[in-house]
Design an enzyme around this catalytic site. Sequence first.
Site, PDB file in Angstrom:
ATOM      1  N   PRO A 216      -0.813  15.821  16.533  1.00  0.00           N
ATOM      2  CA  PRO A 216      -1.320  16.694  15.460  1.00  0.00           C
ATOM      3  C   PRO A 216      -2.403  17.681  15.902  1.00  0.00           C
ATOM      4  CG  PRO A 216      -2.356  14.543  15.311  1.00  0.00           C
ATOM      5  CD  PRO A 216      -1.385  14.462  16.455  1.00  0.00           C
ATOM      6  N   GLY A 217      -2.900  17.586  17.139  1.00  0.00           N
ATOM      7  CA  GLY A 217      -3.814  18.639  17.595  1.00  0.00           C
ATOM      8  C   GLY A 217      -5.124  18.164  18.226  1.00  0.00           C
ATOM      9  N   GLY A 218      -5.208  16.895  18.583  1.00  0.00           N
ATOM     10  CA  GLY A 218      -6.450  16.383  19.186  1.00  0.00           C
ATOM     11  C   GLY A 218      -6.843  17.119  20.465  1.00  0.00           C
ATOM     12  N   ASP A 234       5.159  21.773  19.873  1.00  0.00           N
ATOM     13  CA  ASP A 234       5.573  20.440  19.398  1.00  0.00           C
ATOM     14  C   ASP A 234       6.439  20.636  18.155  1.00  0.00           C
ATOM     15  OD1 ASP A 234       5.604  17.660  18.482  1.00  0.00           O
ATOM     16  OD2 ASP A 234       3.837  17.392  19.747  1.00  0.00           O
ATOM     17  N   ASP A 254      10.865  23.054  22.677  1.00  0.00           N
ATOM     18  CA  ASP A 254      10.861  21.975  23.662  1.00  0.00           C
ATOM     19  C   ASP A 254       9.812  22.287  24.742  1.00  0.00           C
ATOM     20  OD1 ASP A 254      11.328  20.103  25.604  1.00  0.00           O
ATOM     21  OD2 ASP A 254      13.489  20.465  25.765  1.00  0.00           O
ATOM     22  N   ASP A 271       0.303  16.248  26.922  1.00  0.00           N
ATOM     23  CA  ASP A 271       0.187  14.829  26.546  1.00  0.00           C
ATOM     24  C   ASP A 271       1.544  14.320  26.044  1.00  0.00           C
ATOM     25  OD1 ASP A 271      -1.121  12.423  25.962  1.00  0.00           O
ATOM     26  OD2 ASP A 271      -1.839  13.088  24.014  1.00  0.00           O
ATOM     27  N   LYS A 300       2.129   8.797  31.728  1.00  0.00           N
ATOM     28  CA  LYS A 300       2.284   7.473  31.101  1.00  0.00           C
ATOM     29  C   LYS A 300       2.923   6.569  32.145  1.00  0.00           C
ATOM     30  CE  LYS A 300       1.393   9.920  27.368  1.00  0.00           C
ATOM     31  NZ  LYS A 300       0.105   9.990  26.727  1.00  0.00           N
TER      32      LYS A 300
HETATM   33  C1  LIG Z   1       0.793  11.423  22.251  1.00  0.00           C
HETATM   34  S1  LIG Z   1       1.384  12.650  21.204  1.00  0.00           S
HETATM   35  C2  LIG Z   1       0.287  13.970  21.460  1.00  0.00           C
HETATM   36  C3  LIG Z   1      -1.047  13.806  20.770  1.00  0.00           C
HETATM   37  C4  LIG Z   1      -1.921  15.025  20.922  1.00  0.00           C
HETATM   38  N1  LIG Z   1      -2.280  15.271  22.315  1.00  0.00           N
HETATM   39  C5  LIG Z   1      -3.181  14.893  20.129  1.00  0.00           C
HETATM   40  O1  LIG Z   1      -4.244  14.757  20.744  1.00  0.00           O
HETATM   41  O2  LIG Z   1      -3.134  14.949  18.909  1.00  0.00           O
HETATM   42  C6  LIG Z   1       2.796  13.186  22.034  1.00  0.00           C
HETATM   43  C7  LIG Z   1       3.499  14.363  21.371  1.00  0.00           C
HETATM   44  O3  LIG Z   1       4.436  14.876  22.305  1.00  0.00           O
HETATM   45  C8  LIG Z   1       5.500  15.448  21.560  1.00  0.00           C
HETATM   46  N2  LIG Z   1       6.641  15.633  22.463  1.00  0.00           N
HETATM   47  C9  LIG Z   1       7.337  14.702  23.144  1.00  0.00           C
HETATM   48  N3  LIG Z   1       8.320  15.302  23.859  1.00  0.00           N
HETATM   49  C10 LIG Z   1       8.224  16.631  23.627  1.00  0.00           C
HETATM   50  C11 LIG Z   1       8.937  17.766  24.074  1.00  0.00           C
HETATM   51  N4  LIG Z   1       9.964  17.648  24.916  1.00  0.00           N
HETATM   52  N5  LIG Z   1       8.540  18.983  23.646  1.00  0.00           N
HETATM   53  C12 LIG Z   1       7.507  19.124  22.811  1.00  0.00           C
HETATM   54  N6  LIG Z   1       6.797  18.085  22.347  1.00  0.00           N
HETATM   55  C13 LIG Z   1       7.148  16.850  22.740  1.00  0.00           C
HETATM   56  C14 LIG Z   1       5.718  14.455  20.434  1.00  0.00           C
HETATM   57  O4  LIG Z   1       6.349  15.092  19.337  1.00  0.00           O
HETATM   58  C15 LIG Z   1       4.285  14.009  20.129  1.00  0.00           C
HETATM   59  O5  LIG Z   1       3.764  14.714  19.017  1.00  0.00           O
END
Ligand SMILES: C[S@@+](CC[C@H](N)C(=O)[O-])C[C@H]1O[C@@H](n2cnc3c(N)ncnc32)[C@H](O)[C@@H]1O
Length: 355
Positions: A216-218, A234, A254, A271, A300
Amino acid sequence: MSVYFLYCRPGFEKDLAAEIQHKAAEKEIYGYCRVKDNAGFIEFDATEHEPGLLFKVLKLDDVIFARQWFRQVAELGDLDEGDRITPIIQALENEIFTDISIDYPDTNDGKALAKFAKKFTLPLSKALEKRGLLKKNTKRRLHLFMQSSDCIYLGFSVFSNASRHHLGIHRLKSPKDAPSRSTLKLEEAFHHFIPKEEWDTRLGSGLHGVDLGASPGGWTYQLVQRSMFVAAIDNGPMDTRLMETGQVRHYQEDGFVFRPRRGNNYWLICDMVEKPTRVAKLMAQWLADGDCKEAMFNLKLPMKQRFNSVLECFDVIENELAELDIRYSLKAKHLYHDREEITVHLYCTKRYDGL
Ligand SMILES: C[S@@+](CC[C@H](N)C(=O)[O-])C[C@H]1O[C@@H](n2cnc3c(N)ncnc32)[C@H](O)[C@@H]1O
């Protein structure tokens, strides 16, 4: 005695052991580790070598899974509750130092010792000062690592090659208006990898950044707070307040395909929860193509053989960048706010065309 005591997140002892043995052996220091699952520390025994040699050839910053370390000089067991100070002074012989840190593992048992540690600091400091052991300008810190209140490991670190944070943990306050707690991961990473005196240029206002896996934007929040402009990638939604700043553009695309449309992007932050080698390759390709100058990203890690997995990712990055005319630095750390991941900083220090 040439035994080193290293702290880590509980559960990562085997990974730290694999890493320290590997990195010490590269410097021709050979030893073995004593490891207990979930203890939050390990011992690296390099008895054949000159005491303290490891600190001369290896930086704590280069040991990914270690939060803090010291060279052990004694292990005291069965301490008398009535007088713990006398055996400590005896064990220290005539060693001198400038600072004292009373430490414990980052476990539930360890945290239960925090109160005792706090109460013990003042009487111990006074006694050590009286004996002339606690002195100014030695550049050394005494560590008392309490495994329990009657079992203590003693040893020394050097200021220039140790963490300045208690237990090697950089605690940060979660900002109230941040969209997620993972914001702290990126904030800690900036503190850890970017020298404060370079923040104005490398984290300064007006820079552009791309956040892959932003919802969500952290992480985006950290850049916005520093008055940067962010492309947030995202399919998931972005925090409304962040969008209202006017500094963020949200692309529901993507993250493995998106690239900045203009040539002015400085930061890449990422992330995305994905296979670590896939993320590593993507980061290196951005740098190779000149689509960013610095990248901060999480890898990860799998549950087992995490250090091998890190080596594999570093190989991927190094292979991608090998034939190119760029210089870069590649550093990683298992930060306090990281869990099953590490944070990596990839920085292009010599750039060609444009950036
Ligand atoms: C751990 S969360 C990110 C949290 C974010 N860094 C924060 O601080 O709020 C991982 C995010 O990666 C996104 N994601 C995973 N694979 C993706 C892709 N191929 N393209 C874009 N977003 C992707 C997911 O939708 C998810 O919202």
